[in-house]
Write a protein that holds these residues in place. Structure first.
Motif, mmCIF file in Angstrom:
data_model
loop_
_atom_site.group_PDB
_atom_site.id
_atom_site.type_symbol
_atom_site.label_atom_id
_atom_site.label_comp_id
_atom_site.label_asym_id
_atom_site.label_seq_id
_atom_site.Cartn_x
_atom_site.Cartn_y
_atom_site.Cartn_z
ATOM 1 N N PRO A 183 0.839 -1.199 0.000
ATOM 2 C CA PRO A 183 0.000 0.000 0.000
ATOM 3 C C PRO A 183 0.874 1.248 0.000
ATOM 4 C CG PRO A 183 0.088 -0.946 2.200
ATOM 5 C CD PRO A 183 0.787 -1.913 1.285
ATOM 6 N N ALA A 184 0.263 2.384 -0.284
ATOM 7 C CA ALA A 184 0.986 3.661 -0.188
ATOM 8 C C ALA A 184 1.239 3.921 1.295
ATOM 9 C CB ALA A 184 0.169 4.776 -0.820
ATOM 10 N N PHE A 185 2.477 3.762 1.719
ATOM 11 C CA PHE A 185 2.824 3.703 3.140
ATOM 12 C C PHE A 185 4.243 4.211 3.303
ATOM 13 C CE2 PHE A 185 4.998 1.531 6.569
ATOM 14 C CZ PHE A 185 4.075 1.227 7.555
ATOM 15 N N VAL A 186 4.426 5.199 4.174
ATOM 16 C CA VAL A 186 5.761 5.675 4.543
ATOM 17 C C VAL A 186 5.777 5.820 6.059
ATOM 18 C CG1 VAL A 186 7.449 7.525 4.339
ATOM 19 C CG2 VAL A 186 6.108 6.867 2.343
ATOM 20 N N GLY A 187 6.609 5.030 6.735
ATOM 21 C CA GLY A 187 6.587 5.023 8.189
ATOM 22 C C GLY A 187 7.965 5.036 8.812
ATOM 23 N N ARG A 188 7.991 5.341 10.094
ATOM 24 C CA ARG A 188 9.227 5.299 10.868
ATOM 25 C C ARG A 188 8.953 4.526 12.156
ATOM 26 N NH1 ARG A 188 11.786 9.726 14.025
ATOM 27 N NH2 ARG A 188 12.068 7.898 15.325
ATOM 28 N N ARG A 189 9.998 3.966 12.730
ATOM 29 C CA ARG A 189 9.859 3.187 13.947
ATOM 30 C C ARG A 189 9.485 4.070 15.132
ATOM 31 N NH1 ARG A 189 13.268 0.893 10.480
ATOM 32 N NH2 ARG A 189 13.690 -1.360 10.553
#
Length: 513
Positions: free
Chosen positions: A359-365
Protein backbone atom coordinates in the motif's frame (compact mmCIF):
# COMPACT_ATOMS: atom_id res chain seq x y z
CA UNK A 1 32.83 10.39 38.66
CA UNK A 2 31.85 7.27 36.73
CA UNK A 3 30.75 7.95 33.16
CA UNK A 4 27.69 5.92 32.19
CA UNK A 5 25.49 5.33 29.17
CA UNK A 6 21.86 4.33 28.74
CA UNK A 7 20.49 1.11 27.25
CA UNK A 8 19.16 0.47 24.70
CA UNK A 9 21.73 2.25 22.56
CA UNK A 10 19.41 1.98 19.53
CA UNK A 11 15.81 2.02 20.68
CA UNK A 12 12.71 0.74 18.95
CA UNK A 13 12.45 -2.06 16.40
CA UNK A 14 16.16 -2.71 15.69
CA UNK A 15 16.77 -6.43 16.33
CA UNK A 16 19.58 -8.89 15.59
CA UNK A 17 22.45 -6.38 15.73
CA UNK A 18 25.82 -7.13 14.18
CA UNK A 19 28.84 -4.85 14.45
CA UNK A 20 32.31 -4.41 12.98
CA UNK A 21 35.12 -1.89 13.45
CA UNK A 22 37.12 -0.17 10.75
CA UNK A 23 39.89 1.86 12.37
CA UNK A 24 38.18 4.35 14.68
CA UNK A 25 34.74 3.78 13.16
CA UNK A 26 32.06 1.25 14.06
CA UNK A 27 29.32 0.06 11.74
CA UNK A 28 26.19 -1.82 12.81
CA UNK A 29 23.30 -3.48 10.97
CA UNK A 30 19.94 -4.86 12.10
CA UNK A 31 17.14 -6.95 10.63
CA UNK A 32 14.41 -5.30 8.54
CA UNK A 33 11.97 -8.14 7.67
CA UNK A 34 9.21 -6.95 5.26
CA UNK A 35 10.30 -3.29 5.19
CA UNK A 36 12.19 -1.53 2.41
CA UNK A 37 14.94 -0.35 2.11
CA UNK A 38 16.47 -3.38 3.79
CA UNK A 39 19.06 -3.75 6.57
CA UNK A 40 19.39 -0.42 8.42
CA UNK A 41 23.03 0.68 8.62
CA UNK A 42 24.42 2.73 11.52
CA UNK A 43 27.73 4.44 12.25
CA UNK A 44 29.33 5.31 15.60
CA UNK A 45 32.57 6.56 17.05
CA UNK A 46 31.97 5.23 20.55
CA UNK A 47 29.58 2.20 20.35
CA UNK A 48 26.99 4.16 22.36
CA UNK A 49 25.83 6.98 20.08
CA UNK A 50 24.66 5.70 16.71
CA UNK A 51 23.60 7.58 13.60
CA UNK A 52 21.68 5.82 10.85
CA UNK A 53 23.58 6.51 7.64
CA UNK A 54 21.47 4.45 5.26
CA UNK A 55 20.63 0.87 4.34
CA UNK A 56 22.57 -1.94 2.70
CA UNK A 57 19.72 -2.96 0.39
CA UNK A 58 18.30 0.06 -1.41
CA UNK A 59 17.33 -1.32 -4.83
CA UNK A 60 14.59 -3.74 -5.80
CA UNK A 61 17.24 -5.79 -7.60
CA UNK A 62 18.84 -6.41 -4.21
CA UNK A 63 15.68 -7.17 -2.27
CA UNK A 64 12.54 -8.91 -3.51
CA UNK A 65 9.65 -8.65 -1.05
CA UNK A 66 6.70 -9.40 -3.32
CA UNK A 67 3.86 -10.62 -1.10
CA UNK A 68 6.28 -11.22 1.78
CA UNK A 69 4.21 -12.01 4.83
CA UNK A 70 4.61 -9.95 7.98
CA UNK A 71 7.87 -10.80 9.81
CA UNK A 72 9.26 -12.52 6.71
CA UNK A 73 11.80 -10.95 4.33
CA UNK A 74 15.22 -10.13 5.76
CA UNK A 75 16.52 -12.05 8.80
CA UNK A 76 19.60 -11.49 10.96
CA UNK A 77 22.40 -9.80 8.98
CA UNK A 78 26.10 -9.98 9.79
CA UNK A 79 28.50 -7.15 8.84
CA UNK A 80 32.25 -7.62 8.50
CA UNK A 81 35.15 -5.70 6.93
CA UNK A 82 38.13 -7.39 5.25
CA UNK A 83 40.96 -5.71 3.35
CA UNK A 84 39.00 -2.49 3.04
CA UNK A 85 35.82 -4.11 1.71
CA UNK A 86 32.65 -4.30 3.78
CA UNK A 87 30.47 -7.40 3.52
CA UNK A 88 26.89 -7.81 4.73
CA UNK A 89 25.49 -11.33 4.67
CA UNK A 90 21.87 -12.17 5.45
CA UNK A 91 18.83 -14.30 4.57
CA UNK A 92 15.76 -13.36 2.54
CA UNK A 93 13.31 -15.99 3.75
CA UNK A 94 10.76 -14.72 1.21
CA UNK A 95 12.91 -15.54 -1.77
CA UNK A 96 16.49 -16.49 -2.59
CA UNK A 97 17.81 -17.63 0.78
CA UNK A 98 21.30 -16.65 1.92
CA UNK A 99 23.27 -13.97 0.10
CA UNK A 100 25.81 -11.21 0.64
CA UNK A 101 26.52 -7.75 -0.73
CA UNK A 102 29.72 -5.71 -0.53
CA UNK A 103 31.09 -2.19 -0.88
CA UNK A 104 34.25 -0.18 -0.37
CA UNK A 105 32.18 2.73 0.97
CA UNK A 106 29.45 1.77 3.47
CA UNK A 107 27.77 5.15 3.01
CA UNK A 108 27.43 4.54 -0.72
CA UNK A 109 25.84 1.89 -2.90
CA UNK A 110 26.24 -1.80 -2.10
CA UNK A 111 26.69 -4.46 -4.76
CA UNK A 112 24.05 -6.67 -6.28
CA UNK A 113 23.40 -9.77 -4.15
CA UNK A 114 25.60 -12.84 -4.46
CA UNK A 115 23.50 -15.85 -3.49
CA UNK A 116 25.21 -18.81 -1.87
CA UNK A 117 24.39 -22.49 -1.65
CA UNK A 118 24.33 -22.58 2.13
CA UNK A 119 21.19 -23.85 3.88
CA UNK A 120 19.57 -22.31 6.93
CA UNK A 121 19.26 -18.75 8.22
CA UNK A 122 21.30 -16.15 10.15
CA UNK A 123 24.53 -16.60 8.16
CA UNK A 124 27.89 -15.53 9.59
CA UNK A 125 30.96 -14.64 7.53
CA UNK A 126 34.39 -15.37 8.99
CA UNK A 127 37.71 -14.76 7.21
CA UNK A 128 40.61 -16.59 8.85
CA UNK A 129 44.17 -15.29 9.05
CA UNK A 130 45.18 -17.57 6.14
CA UNK A 131 42.47 -16.06 3.94
CA UNK A 132 40.07 -19.00 4.16
CA UNK A 133 36.43 -17.89 4.27
CA UNK A 134 33.76 -19.73 6.24
CA UNK A 135 29.99 -19.31 6.22
CA UNK A 136 28.08 -20.65 9.21
CA UNK A 137 24.31 -20.72 9.56
CA UNK A 138 21.49 -22.08 11.68
CA UNK A 139 19.85 -25.07 10.04
CA UNK A 140 17.48 -27.84 11.02
CA UNK A 141 20.19 -30.05 9.60
CA UNK A 142 20.73 -33.68 8.75
CA UNK A 143 20.99 -36.56 11.20
CA UNK A 144 22.66 -34.17 13.66
CA UNK A 145 19.45 -32.16 14.03
CA UNK A 146 19.10 -28.41 14.64
CA UNK A 147 22.36 -26.56 15.14
CA UNK A 148 25.08 -24.58 13.42
CA UNK A 149 26.41 -25.77 10.06
CA UNK A 150 29.38 -24.49 8.08
CA UNK A 151 31.01 -24.54 4.66
CA UNK A 152 33.99 -22.93 2.94
CA UNK A 153 33.28 -20.11 0.50
CA UNK A 154 34.91 -18.44 -2.48
CA UNK A 155 34.31 -14.82 -1.48
CA UNK A 156 34.75 -13.53 -5.03
CA UNK A 157 32.10 -15.74 -6.62
CA UNK A 158 29.94 -17.04 -3.77
CA UNK A 159 30.70 -20.62 -4.78
CA UNK A 160 30.74 -23.17 -1.98
CA UNK A 161 34.15 -24.88 -1.71
CA UNK A 162 33.26 -27.68 0.70
CA UNK A 163 30.42 -29.83 1.92
CA UNK A 164 28.17 -28.40 4.62
CA UNK A 165 29.48 -29.61 7.98
CA UNK A 166 27.78 -29.79 11.38
CA UNK A 167 29.56 -27.70 14.07
CA UNK A 168 27.58 -27.50 17.32
CA UNK A 169 24.02 -27.81 18.61
CA UNK A 170 24.53 -25.64 21.69
CA UNK A 171 23.62 -26.43 25.27
CA UNK A 172 20.13 -27.81 24.74
CA UNK A 173 18.10 -24.63 24.27
CA UNK A 174 15.58 -24.54 21.46
CA UNK A 175 16.32 -22.78 18.18
CA UNK A 176 20.14 -22.63 18.12
CA UNK A 177 20.75 -19.70 15.77
CA UNK A 178 22.66 -16.49 15.03
CA UNK A 179 26.20 -17.95 14.95
CA UNK A 180 29.36 -15.85 14.92
CA UNK A 181 32.93 -17.16 14.75
CA UNK A 182 35.94 -15.22 16.08
CA UNK A 183 39.66 -15.96 16.34
CA UNK A 184 40.83 -14.58 19.71
CA UNK A 185 43.99 -15.48 21.58
CA UNK A 186 44.71 -18.55 19.51
CA UNK A 187 41.20 -19.98 19.99
CA UNK A 188 38.30 -20.11 17.54
CA UNK A 189 35.13 -19.16 19.38
CA UNK A 190 31.66 -20.05 18.13
CA UNK A 191 29.01 -17.88 19.80
CA UNK A 192 25.29 -18.25 19.20
CA UNK A 193 21.79 -17.64 20.55
CA UNK A 194 19.55 -20.30 22.04
CA UNK A 195 16.13 -20.55 23.62
CA UNK A 196 14.22 -18.60 20.98
CA UNK A 197 14.11 -14.83 20.66
CA UNK A 198 11.60 -14.61 23.52
CA UNK A 199 11.74 -14.87 27.30
CA UNK A 200 13.98 -17.94 27.23
CA UNK A 201 16.59 -16.20 25.08
CA UNK A 202 20.28 -16.61 25.94
CA UNK A 203 23.75 -16.44 24.45
CA UNK A 204 26.13 -19.41 24.61
CA UNK A 205 29.67 -20.01 23.40
CA UNK A 206 32.11 -22.79 22.58
CA UNK A 207 35.70 -22.90 21.31
CA UNK A 208 38.10 -25.01 19.29
CA UNK A 209 41.63 -24.99 17.95
CA UNK A 210 40.14 -25.00 14.45
CA UNK A 211 37.37 -22.91 12.86
CA UNK A 212 35.84 -26.22 11.76
CA UNK A 213 35.70 -27.69 15.28
CA UNK A 214 35.16 -29.85 17.21
CA UNK A 215 33.87 -27.26 19.68
CA UNK A 216 34.03 -27.43 23.48
CA UNK A 217 31.18 -25.75 25.35
CA UNK A 218 31.95 -23.03 27.90
CA UNK A 219 31.36 -24.47 31.40
CA UNK A 220 29.71 -21.19 32.47
CA UNK A 221 27.09 -21.06 29.69
CA UNK A 222 24.98 -19.06 29.14
CA UNK A 223 27.26 -16.03 29.02
CA UNK A 224 24.26 -13.68 28.64
CA UNK A 225 20.64 -14.15 29.68
CA UNK A 226 17.81 -12.46 31.56
CA UNK A 227 15.61 -15.53 31.82
CA UNK A 228 13.13 -15.27 34.71
CA UNK A 229 14.86 -12.18 36.08
CA UNK A 230 13.20 -9.25 37.85
CA UNK A 231 14.62 -6.73 35.41
CA UNK A 232 13.16 -4.15 33.01
CA UNK A 233 15.19 -5.78 30.20
CA UNK A 234 14.22 -9.25 28.99
CA UNK A 235 14.91 -11.73 26.17
CA UNK A 236 18.59 -10.80 25.80
CA UNK A 237 20.61 -12.67 23.20
CA UNK A 238 21.59 -12.72 19.53
CA UNK A 239 24.90 -11.06 20.35
CA UNK A 240 28.00 -9.98 18.44
CA UNK A 241 31.47 -9.05 19.74
CA UNK A 242 33.78 -6.19 18.80
CA UNK A 243 37.17 -5.04 20.09
CA UNK A 244 38.00 -1.37 20.54
CA UNK A 245 41.39 0.14 19.59
CA UNK A 246 42.44 0.09 23.26
CA UNK A 247 41.96 -3.68 23.38
CA UNK A 248 38.74 -3.83 25.39
CA UNK A 249 35.85 -5.99 24.23
CA UNK A 250 32.16 -5.10 23.94
CA UNK A 251 29.00 -6.84 22.86
CA UNK A 252 25.89 -5.65 21.07
CA UNK A 253 22.77 -7.79 21.42
CA UNK A 254 19.01 -7.60 21.30
CA UNK A 255 16.61 -7.28 24.20
CA UNK A 256 13.08 -6.13 24.92
CA UNK A 257 11.49 -3.80 27.48
CA UNK A 258 8.08 -5.28 28.29
CA UNK A 259 5.32 -3.41 30.09
CA UNK A 260 2.70 -4.67 32.53
CA UNK A 261 1.60 -8.10 33.67
CA UNK A 262 1.52 -10.34 31.82
CA UNK A 263 4.49 -8.91 30.00
CA UNK A 264 3.85 -7.23 26.64
CA UNK A 265 6.35 -5.43 24.42
CA UNK A 266 5.29 -3.35 21.43
CA UNK A 267 8.39 -1.30 20.55
CA UNK A 268 10.04 -4.44 19.25
CA UNK A 269 13.41 -5.98 19.96
CA UNK A 270 16.02 -3.27 20.50
CA UNK A 271 19.83 -3.00 20.38
CA UNK A 272 21.73 -3.05 23.68
CA UNK A 273 25.43 -2.75 24.57
CA UNK A 274 27.51 -4.25 27.36
CA UNK A 275 31.21 -4.61 28.24
CA UNK A 276 32.83 -8.02 27.93
CA UNK A 277 35.27 -9.41 30.48
CA UNK A 278 37.38 -12.55 30.16
CA UNK A 279 37.82 -15.30 32.74
CA UNK A 280 41.21 -16.73 33.65
CA UNK A 281 40.31 -19.74 31.53
CA UNK A 282 39.75 -17.53 28.48
CA UNK A 283 35.96 -17.41 28.32
CA UNK A 284 34.00 -14.19 27.72
CA UNK A 285 31.36 -12.89 30.11
CA UNK A 286 28.91 -10.27 28.88
CA UNK A 287 27.90 -7.54 31.34
CA UNK A 288 27.86 -8.45 35.03
CA UNK A 289 27.74 -12.24 35.25
CA UNK A 290 25.71 -12.32 32.06
CA UNK A 291 23.29 -9.53 32.98
CA UNK A 292 22.95 -5.88 31.99
CA UNK A 293 21.00 -2.85 33.16
CA UNK A 294 19.52 0.29 31.66
CA UNK A 295 22.46 2.32 33.00
CA UNK A 296 25.94 0.89 32.42
CA UNK A 297 29.48 2.18 33.06
CA UNK A 298 31.15 3.39 29.86
CA UNK A 299 34.57 2.12 30.92
CA UNK A 300 37.27 3.25 28.52
CA UNK A 301 34.79 4.39 25.85
CA UNK A 302 35.21 8.07 25.00
CA UNK A 303 31.60 9.13 24.50
CA UNK A 304 30.91 11.29 21.46
CA UNK A 305 27.22 12.24 21.19
CA UNK A 306 25.74 12.78 17.74
CA UNK A 307 23.24 15.47 16.82
CA UNK A 308 19.58 14.86 17.56
CA UNK A 309 17.04 14.50 14.79
CA UNK A 310 14.71 17.50 14.44
CA UNK A 311 11.14 17.02 15.63
CA UNK A 312 9.65 18.15 12.33
CA UNK A 313 10.25 16.61 8.90
CA UNK A 314 9.15 18.99 6.14
CA UNK A 315 9.98 16.82 3.10
CA UNK A 316 12.04 19.50 1.39
CA UNK A 317 14.53 17.04 -0.10
CA UNK A 318 13.93 14.75 -3.06
CA UNK A 319 15.19 11.80 -1.01
CA UNK A 320 14.00 10.31 2.25
CA UNK A 321 15.93 10.51 5.49
CA UNK A 322 17.29 7.06 6.43
CA UNK A 323 14.71 6.39 9.14
CA UNK A 324 11.79 6.26 6.69
CA UNK A 325 10.49 2.92 5.41
CA UNK A 326 8.13 1.53 2.81
CA UNK A 327 5.99 -1.51 3.55
CA UNK A 328 7.56 -3.98 1.11
CA UNK A 329 8.77 -2.42 -2.16
CA UNK A 330 6.57 0.57 -2.95
CA UNK A 331 4.95 1.00 -6.33
CA UNK A 332 6.64 4.06 -7.91
CA UNK A 333 3.34 5.76 -8.71
CA UNK A 334 2.19 5.58 -5.07
CA UNK A 335 4.56 8.24 -3.73
CA UNK A 336 6.51 11.35 -4.63
CA UNK A 337 8.72 13.91 -2.92
CA UNK A 338 8.76 16.23 -5.94
CA UNK A 339 5.14 16.45 -7.13
CA UNK A 340 4.45 19.20 -4.61
CA UNK A 341 7.35 21.17 -3.16
CA UNK A 342 7.78 20.65 0.57
CA UNK A 343 5.35 17.75 0.85
CA UNK A 344 5.20 13.99 0.64
CA UNK A 345 2.56 12.97 -1.89
CA UNK A 346 0.85 9.58 -1.50
CA UNK A 347 -1.63 8.18 -4.00
CA UNK A 348 -3.58 5.26 -2.67
CA UNK A 349 -3.64 2.06 -4.68
CA UNK A 350 -6.04 -0.84 -4.26
CA UNK A 351 -4.12 -2.23 -1.28
CA UNK A 352 -4.84 -1.46 2.36
CA UNK A 353 -2.89 -1.95 5.57
CA UNK A 354 -4.59 -5.35 5.81
CA UNK A 355 -3.01 -6.68 2.63
CA UNK A 356 0.23 -8.57 2.01
CA UNK A 357 1.27 -6.18 -0.71
CA UNK A 358 2.59 -2.62 -0.95
CA UNK A 359 0.00 0.00 0.00
CA UNK A 360 0.99 3.66 -0.19
CA UNK A 361 2.82 3.70 3.14
CA UNK A 362 5.76 5.67 4.54
CA UNK A 363 6.59 5.02 8.19
CA UNK A 364 9.23 5.30 10.87
CA UNK A 365 9.86 3.19 13.95
CA UNK A 366 8.37 4.20 17.28
CA UNK A 367 11.48 4.49 19.48
CA UNK A 368 10.06 5.81 22.77
CA UNK A 369 7.21 4.69 24.97
CA UNK A 370 6.06 8.27 25.54
CA UNK A 371 5.99 10.19 22.29
CA UNK A 372 3.89 12.35 20.02
CA UNK A 373 3.46 11.99 16.27
CA UNK A 374 1.52 14.43 14.11
CA UNK A 375 0.98 15.24 10.43
CA UNK A 376 -0.51 18.08 8.46
CA UNK A 377 -2.65 16.43 5.77
CA UNK A 378 -4.18 18.06 2.70
CA UNK A 379 -6.64 15.66 1.10
CA UNK A 380 -9.89 16.12 -0.83
CA UNK A 381 -11.12 12.61 -1.71
CA UNK A 382 -13.32 12.49 -4.80
CA UNK A 383 -14.40 8.86 -4.88
CA UNK A 384 -15.95 6.65 -2.23
CA UNK A 385 -13.31 4.57 -0.48
CA UNK A 386 -10.46 7.02 -0.94
CA UNK A 387 -8.67 7.39 2.40
CA UNK A 388 -5.47 8.90 3.84
CA UNK A 389 -4.20 9.33 7.35
CA UNK A 390 -1.85 8.34 10.15
CA UNK A 391 -1.45 4.78 11.42
CA UNK A 392 0.09 2.89 14.31
CA UNK A 393 1.15 -0.28 12.50
CA UNK A 394 2.43 -3.55 13.94
CA UNK A 395 1.49 -5.88 11.08
CA UNK A 396 -1.29 -6.51 8.57
CA UNK A 397 -3.63 -7.88 11.25
CA UNK A 398 -2.92 -5.45 14.11
CA UNK A 399 -3.00 -1.70 13.57
CA UNK A 400 -4.87 1.52 14.45
CA UNK A 401 -5.47 4.49 12.18
CA UNK A 402 -7.02 7.96 12.15
CA UNK A 403 -7.87 9.17 8.67
CA UNK A 404 -9.95 11.22 6.25
CA UNK A 405 -12.20 9.01 4.12
CA UNK A 406 -15.00 9.50 1.59
CA UNK A 407 -18.01 7.38 2.58
CA UNK A 408 -21.26 7.40 0.57
CA UNK A 409 -20.38 10.72 -1.03
CA UNK A 410 -19.44 12.42 2.23
CA UNK A 411 -16.02 13.27 3.62
CA UNK A 412 -15.46 12.02 7.15
CA UNK A 413 -12.83 11.71 9.83
CA UNK A 414 -12.61 8.14 11.09
CA UNK A 415 -10.81 6.23 13.83
CA UNK A 416 -10.46 2.51 13.17
CA UNK A 417 -8.99 -0.48 14.96
CA UNK A 418 -7.91 -3.79 13.42
CA UNK A 419 -7.18 -6.48 16.02
CA UNK A 420 -6.83 -9.89 14.45
CA UNK A 421 -10.18 -10.90 12.97
CA UNK A 422 -11.92 -7.99 14.75
CA UNK A 423 -12.32 -4.84 12.67
CA UNK A 424 -14.31 -1.74 13.51
CA UNK A 425 -14.57 1.99 12.78
CA UNK A 426 -14.80 3.16 16.38
CA UNK A 427 -15.65 6.80 15.68
CA UNK A 428 -16.48 9.05 12.75
CA UNK A 429 -17.70 12.58 12.09
CA UNK A 430 -18.21 14.86 9.07
CA UNK A 431 -15.18 16.87 7.91
CA UNK A 432 -15.55 19.61 5.33
CA UNK A 433 -12.04 21.10 5.16
CA UNK A 434 -9.33 19.96 2.74
CA UNK A 435 -6.76 20.15 5.55
CA UNK A 436 -6.43 18.57 8.98
CA UNK A 437 -3.76 17.97 11.61
CA UNK A 438 -3.80 14.38 12.86
CA UNK A 439 -2.07 13.58 16.15
CA UNK A 440 -1.10 10.43 18.02
CA UNK A 441 0.04 10.69 21.63
CA UNK A 442 1.47 7.58 23.25
CA UNK A 443 2.52 6.43 26.68
CA UNK A 444 3.45 2.93 27.88
CA UNK A 445 -0.17 1.83 27.99
CA UNK A 446 -2.23 3.62 25.38
CA UNK A 447 -2.33 5.46 22.07
CA UNK A 448 -4.62 8.49 21.90
CA UNK A 449 -5.76 9.76 18.51
CA UNK A 450 -6.79 13.36 17.87
CA UNK A 451 -7.42 15.98 15.21
CA UNK A 452 -7.53 19.74 14.84
CA UNK A 453 -8.12 22.32 12.15
CA UNK A 454 -4.58 23.72 12.46
CA UNK A 455 -1.43 23.00 14.40
CA UNK A 456 -1.94 25.84 16.90
CA UNK A 457 -5.19 24.35 18.17
CA UNK A 458 -5.29 21.63 20.81
CA UNK A 459 -6.31 18.25 19.40
CA UNK A 460 -9.83 16.96 19.85
CA UNK A 461 -9.27 13.42 21.14
CA UNK A 462 -11.19 11.05 18.95
CA UNK A 463 -10.19 7.52 19.90
CA UNK A 464 -7.77 5.33 21.83
CA UNK A 465 -6.15 1.92 21.59
CA UNK A 466 -4.16 -0.18 24.02
CA UNK A 467 -0.44 -0.62 23.31
CA UNK A 468 -0.65 -4.23 24.51
CA UNK A 469 -2.94 -5.13 21.60
CA UNK A 470 -0.07 -4.33 19.21
CA UNK A 471 2.55 -6.19 21.27
CA UNK A 472 4.33 -9.28 19.99
CA UNK A 473 2.68 -11.31 22.73
CA UNK A 474 -0.70 -10.57 21.09
CA UNK A 475 0.05 -9.68 17.47
CA UNK A 476 2.90 -12.17 16.99
CA UNK A 477 5.92 -11.78 14.75
CA UNK A 478 9.41 -10.36 15.09
CA UNK A 479 8.89 -6.66 14.36
CA UNK A 480 7.79 -3.59 16.33
CA UNK A 481 5.43 -0.65 15.91
CA UNK A 482 5.84 1.87 13.10
CA UNK A 483 4.11 5.26 12.91
CA UNK A 484 3.10 5.72 9.30
CA UNK A 485 1.50 8.03 6.79
CA UNK A 486 -0.64 6.09 4.36
CA UNK A 487 -3.27 6.32 1.62
CA UNK A 488 -5.54 3.74 0.02
CA UNK A 489 -8.33 3.37 -2.49
CA UNK A 490 -9.74 0.47 -0.44
CA UNK A 491 -9.86 -1.94 -3.36
CA UNK A 492 -9.48 0.44 -6.28
CA UNK A 493 -6.72 2.68 -7.57
CA UNK A 494 -7.12 6.18 -6.12
CA UNK A 495 -6.42 9.19 -8.29
CA UNK A 496 -6.63 11.79 -5.53
CA UNK A 497 -3.29 12.89 -4.05
CA UNK A 498 -2.80 13.09 -0.30
CA UNK A 499 -0.25 15.75 0.59
CA UNK A 500 1.58 15.36 3.91
CA UNK A 501 3.10 18.80 4.45
CA UNK A 502 5.05 17.80 7.55
CA UNK A 503 5.50 14.99 10.06
CA UNK A 504 6.40 15.50 13.73
CA UNK A 505 7.97 12.89 15.99
CA UNK A 506 8.70 14.03 19.54
CA UNK A 507 10.09 11.90 22.37
CA UNK A 508 8.09 13.09 25.37
CA UNK A 509 9.78 10.86 27.96
CA UNK A 510 13.22 12.31 27.20
CA UNK A 511 11.87 15.84 27.64
CA UNK A 512 10.62 14.92 31.10
CA UNK A 513 13.79 13.07 32.17
Amino acid sequence: MTVTYRNPVISGFHPDPSVCRDGEDYYLVTSSFEYFPGVPLFHSKDLVHWEQIGHCLTRKEQLHLDEARSSAGIFAPTIRVHNGTFYMITTNVSGGGNFYVHTRDPRGEWSDPIFIDQPGIDPDLFVDEDGAVYVSSAWSGNENGPGIYQSRLDLATGKRLSEVKFLWSGTGGQYPEAPHIYCIGGWYYLMMAEGGTEYGHMETIARSSSPQGPFESCPSNPILTHRSMLNPIHATGHADLVQTPDGSWWSVFLGIRPVGYPNCHHLGRETFLAPVSWSEEGWPVIGVNGMVSETMPAGSLELQPVGEQPVREEFESNTFAPHWNFLRVAYPESWSLTEQTGALTLRGNAYTLNDLDAPAFVGRRQQHFECRAAVHLTFAPQKDGEEAGLAVYMNDRFHYEIAVMRIMGKRKLIFRRRLGSLWKVENELPWSSDTVVLTIKADKWQYNFGFSGDEKAEPVWFGAGECAMLATEVAGGFTGVLLAMYATGNGVQSGTPAYFDWFDYEAMEEMQA
